[in-house]
Design a protein around this motif. Structure first.
Motif: not given
Length: 295
Positions: A78-106
């Motif tokens: 359960l601890r592994s799932l919680a840490i992996a879930g937090l990592v996934t959430l943090a990664t996706v939330v921070t990666a989306y603006p970067v990907a959005y800029y690359l796709a539409f404004h770069a």
């Protein structure tokens, strides 16, 4: 009246068939020996008893009974799932603006920015983990910066050897794996949809919420899986930047194959983790199909 006869396709020559088989053979061998054979060996070991030998002795369900009945393994899983879930959430939330800029404004800078995104792949994963260890250490970069700015008067141990350190390090390490699938999903959205939304009077945020976000969800879900699956079983990062409270299931599996020399029980743990990850993947696939049907 003339009759039009449909041309029959020419029979495939033996040379072309042999060429296809020759091209498929290396990939087939790699798939068999490195994936199917390895999984089969793990499944075989999971039902063996530990007698000190490499392949164990006899067939037993005792390994899975121990995994299911011992609360230690449930807690760590359960601890592994919680840490992996937090990592996934943090990664996706921070990666989306970067990907959005690359796709539409770069614009013309897109190739250079994509190169910079993939640049971490050129360095060793261990080097990146050790870099974060230097940053978060007692006398590391972060503590030194806080002392120099007068925020704190002395170093603290609150950064290193904590679950937060594991989350930050893994999120940084897997950020490119999240940026690229989201970027691909955003880049394939037809620009005509955004133009139509603008012509209909939709504001930028409304266009993003009603057009961009729903159409990019397959990429977001793919990025989440790419990050979540390997981080669940990660054991290098918790060992280097995490403490006892950050022990993950991968560390226990590694210990069974290493110090404990109990390969059957380690294989049973690995199979249990694979089943948990498979359940998560099926849930994400179901969500992906729902988003696909809506869009």
């Amino acid at each position: 009246m003339s009759t039009i006869v449909a041309r029959q396709p020419l029979p495939e020559s033996r040379s072309s068939t042999g060429f296809r088989l020759a091209m498929l053979l290396p990939g087939g061998l790699v798939t068999f020996f490195l994936i199917l054979f390895a999984l089969g060996l793990v499944l075989f070991l999971a039902f063996r008893g530990n007698d000190g030998s490499l392949l164990g002795a006899g067939f037993t369900f005792a390994n899975f009974i121990t995994v299911a009945s011992d609360p230690l393994y449930w807690t760590v899983t359960l601890r592994s799932l919680a840490i992996a879930g937090l990592v996934t959430l943090a990664t996706v939330v921070t990666a989306y603006p970067v990907a959005y800029y690359l796709a539409f404004h770069a614009g013309r800078r897109r190739v250079l920015l994509l190169f910079l995104v993939t640049l971490p792949f050129w360095t060793s994963y261990l080097l990146r983990v050790f870099a974060w260890k230097i940053v978060l250490a007692y006398n590391g970069v972060l503590n030194s910066a806080l002392i120099e700015t007068g925020i704190w008067s002395e170093p603290t141990l609150a950064f290193l050897n904590t679950p937060a350190a594991v989350v930050v390090t893994l999120a940084h390490a897997y950020a490119p794996f999240a940026i690229l699938p989201i970027y691909v999903a955003l880049d394939t959205i037809p620009k005509s949809l955004l133009e139509a939304a603008s012509d209909l009077g939709a504001r930028p945020f409304t266009s993003f919420r009603r057009v961009v976000l729903p159409n990019s969800m397959p990429g977001v879900l793919a990025a989440a899986l790419v990050v979540f699956v390997p981080t669940v079983g990660d054991y290098v990062t918790p060992a280097l930047v995490g403490g006892p409270a950050s022990t993950m299931i991968g560390s226990l599996i590694q210990a069974q194959f290493g110090k404990a020399n109990d390969w059957p029980f380690g294989a049973a743990l690995a199979v249990a983790v694979m089943l948990v990850i498979l359940a998560v993947v099926l849930v994400v696939r179901s969500a992906d199909r729902r988003f696909g049907s809506r869009t």
